[in-house]
Design an enzyme around this catalytic site. Structure first.
Site, PDB file in Angstrom:
ATOM      1  N   CYS A  55      33.456   6.141 -29.198  1.00 57.06           N
ATOM      2  CA  CYS A  55      34.687   6.226 -29.971  1.00 57.06           C
ATOM      3  C   CYS A  55      35.043   4.924 -30.678  1.00 57.06           C
ATOM      4  CB  CYS A  55      35.847   6.662 -29.073  1.00 57.06           C
ATOM      5  SG  CYS A  55      36.079   5.602 -27.645  1.00 57.06           S
ATOM      6  N   ARG A  57      32.415   2.320 -31.402  1.00 56.87           N
ATOM      7  CA  ARG A  57      31.261   1.578 -31.882  1.00 56.87           C
ATOM      8  C   ARG A  57      30.168   2.523 -32.379  1.00 56.87           C
ATOM      9  NH1 ARG A  57      29.844  -2.410 -29.361  1.00 56.87           N
ATOM     10  NH2 ARG A  57      31.672  -2.557 -28.018  1.00 56.87           N
ATOM     11  N   SER A 107      33.634  -3.869 -24.844  1.00 57.68           N
ATOM     12  CA  SER A 107      34.477  -2.680 -24.930  1.00 57.68           C
ATOM     13  C   SER A 107      35.899  -3.031 -25.347  1.00 57.68           C
ATOM     14  CB  SER A 107      34.510  -1.943 -23.587  1.00 57.68           C
ATOM     15  OG  SER A 107      33.242  -1.445 -23.246  1.00 57.68           O
ATOM     16  N   GLU A 112      35.350  -1.606 -18.874  1.00 58.76           N
ATOM     17  CA  GLU A 112      35.496  -0.161 -18.605  1.00 58.76           C
ATOM     18  C   GLU A 112      34.153   0.433 -18.187  1.00 58.76           C
ATOM     19  OE1 GLU A 112      34.271   2.410 -20.622  1.00 58.76           O
ATOM     20  OE2 GLU A 112      33.574   1.325 -22.385  1.00 58.76           O
ATOM     21  N   GLN A 118      27.627   6.449 -21.227  1.00 58.84           N
ATOM     22  CA  GLN A 118      27.344   6.692 -22.638  1.00 58.84           C
ATOM     23  C   GLN A 118      25.989   6.112 -23.043  1.00 58.84           C
ATOM     24  OE1 GLN A 118      30.966   4.862 -23.970  1.00 58.84           O
ATOM     25  NE2 GLN A 118      32.017   6.820 -24.255  1.00 58.84           N
ATOM     26  N   GLY A 186      41.700  18.485 -26.076  1.00 58.53           N
ATOM     27  CA  GLY A 186      40.341  18.197 -25.624  1.00 58.53           C
ATOM     28  C   GLY A 186      40.245  18.342 -24.120  1.00 58.53           C
ATOM     29  N   GLY A 188      37.124  16.914 -22.599  1.00 59.80           N
ATOM     30  CA  GLY A 188      35.956  16.112 -22.273  1.00 59.80           C
ATOM     31  C   GLY A 188      36.316  14.920 -21.405  1.00 59.80           C
ATOM     32  N   MET A 190      37.065  11.617 -22.008  1.00 55.19           N
ATOM     33  CA  MET A 190      38.230  10.790 -22.341  1.00 55.19           C
ATOM     34  C   MET A 190      39.524  11.584 -22.188  1.00 55.19           C
ATOM     35  SD  MET A 190      36.872   7.964 -22.721  1.00 55.19           S
ATOM     36  CE  MET A 190      38.467   7.209 -22.945  1.00 55.19           C
ATOM     37  N   ALA A 191      39.502  12.839 -22.602  1.00 58.42           N
ATOM     38  CA  ALA A 191      40.695  13.679 -22.464  1.00 58.42           C
ATOM     39  C   ALA A 191      41.034  13.882 -20.989  1.00 58.42           C
ATOM     40  CB  ALA A 191      40.465  15.025 -23.146  1.00 58.42           C
TER      41      ALA A 191
END
Length: 451
Positions: A55, A57, A107, A112, A118, A186, A188, A190-191
């Site tokens: 989200c 980079r 980050s 984090e 990822q 959302g 996923g 992050m949500a």
């Protein structure tokens, strides 16, 4: 690292929150990581490729014979982006940067944990496409290793906010969460993180997602009164919410400006990449829209607290980078040593055939199988003893980046290992003095004879 002829190098580019705005990162990011990897891997001269898109980079790395070839290939990935926000990374800088990213030092939220997963997912994607070879495999596995070390051996992620929780903290600081109804768009990673943090503060949660079953699965993990809706019900859900946090993986806008026209005073936080919220929504006077660029302010406190740990992680990266560079050098030396032994095996086999043929010609009974095995064993022992010293010399040369010595060794074994077949075989006088001093005189004479 100084690279010698025929040594492939890593070249990388990075467009991230530290230099670029959200829309600039969006310009670089492909619709899918796999699509970006394929496009790079198909470029002329590229032997390996890896792409990391999160989200905040968009980064790409290629392996090629020269850095110039790598930069040319990466130019296609950067097509359309402002060159002032893109960082080009040479071989060693690419390796260090990958480790720093894996450790969370690059980050938006220092330290984090999500970035580890990822990178691992991006690695599996590229590997599944056949785009990961020995160079990037070593680099990425080392990055994941040091990332795990940083989190287990330092306090880099102690009390660290995730991006989702940073968004919630930002909403709390600007608008408050007491007695609030929150809408999370959302379901996923992050949500989910955002919903779980909101679960501790708000009185009601609404989960909106394209797949209703995923929203319901998330809702079952929460203690707050929670309801679920499909994306078609966003206007109604938004009208009931005081806080909206959107974090989908959709390539298109999910929250249209029209969906927010009839809502009251609402705080909308968009932490998706590309953005979920239509830019026109920012013109609505009753809606406050924030994106990743504004979330950075809430992470400053965390950065200060983690600074001491970050310094320890930097030192760890220094050590791991040295190990990785040495690992590459050893592998390069081993390739040459393998060629050296292969050449010696050809000579051994030829001379062994000649010796056996002469013995059979002088004996009515010929040479027995046992006698042949004895002769071959003796020849193997001679090869091993004769090549022991030059093997060590080559490993020392690789550690010192002495590629002229390594290429001289390649030429010792004739045209099959000579990068330029027109070049005559190396003579003993051409062998570097340091290597010549460590090599038995017999092997210099023998290995420079015509095959």
């Amino acid at each position: 690292m100084t690279t010698g002829p025929e040594t492939e190098v890593v070249t990388g580019v990075s467009v991230s929150h530290s230099d670029a705005r959200v829309e600039q990162i969006e310009t670089v990011a492909a619709d899918s990581t796999a699509e970006a990897v394929r496009a790079l891997y198909d470029q002329a001269g590229v032997t390996e490729a890896f792409v990391l898109q999160t989200c905040n980079r968009a980064e790409a790395y290629v392996v090629a014979e020269t850095a110039a070839v790598g930069r040319d290939a990466l130019a296609t990935y950067l097509d359309g982006v402002d060159p002032t926000v893109a960082r080009t990374l040479d071989h060693e800088a690419s390796l260090r940067h990958l480790m720093s990213v894996a450790c969370g030092l690059k980050s938006l939220v220092l330290g984090e944990d999500q970035i580890i997963g990822q990178i691992r997912d991006a690695y599996e994607t590229a590997r599944g496409l056949g785009a990961i070879g020995p160079t990037l495999d070593d680099a990425l596995l080392k990055a994941l290793h040091v990332g795990e070390r940083a989190r287990s051996e330092t306090a880099i992620n102690e009390g660290t906010l995730s991006l989702g929780s940073a968004a919630v903290r930002f909403a709390e600081s600007r608008h408050g969460l007491d007695e609030a109804t929150a809408l999370v768009v959302g379901a996923g990673e992050m949500a989910t993180l955002a919903a779980k943090v909101l679960d501790e503060s708000v009185t009601r949660l609404i989960i909106a997602n394209r797949t209703r079953s995923s929203a319901e699965y998330l809702a079952r993990q929460l203690d707050t009164e929670t309801s679920t809706v499909g994306l078609d019900a966003l206007p109604v859900a938004a009208a009931e919410a005081d806080i909206v946090v959107s974090a989908t993986a959709s390539p298109e806008h999910v929250v249209e400006a029209d969906a927010l026209e009839t809502v009251g005073e609402t705080c909308v936080i968009d932490i998706a990449q590309p953005r979920d919220v239509e830019p026109d929504a920012e013109s609505l006077t009753h809606v406050s829209v924030y994106d990743l660029d504004t979330i950075e302010t809430v992470t400053d406190e965390t950065k200060l607290k983690r600074q001491a740990a970050a310094e320890a992680v930097e030192s760890m990266i220094d050590d791991e980078l040295k190990h990785l560079l040495s690992q590459y050098k050893r592998k390069r030396a081993d390739q040459v040593i393998g060629a050296m032994y292969e050449g010696a095996e050809r000579i051994k086999a030829r001379e062994l055939r000649t010796a056996i043929a002469r013995l059979e010609g002088e004996s009515d009974d010929g040479v027995s199988e046992a006698e042949s095995e004895i002769l071959e064993s003796m020849a193997d022992a001679l090869v091993g003893q004769l090549l022991s010293a030059p093997t060590q010399s080559l490993r020392d040369a690789a550690e010192k980046d002495d590629w002229s010595t390594i290429h001289t060794a390649l030429r010792l074994f004739g045209p099959a290992f000579d990068p330029d077949p027109a070049t005559p075989p190396t003579t003993p006088d051409a062998i570097p003095e340091e290597m010549r001093e460590r090599m038995p005189a017999g092997i210099i004479k023998q290995l420079t004879e015509d095959d």
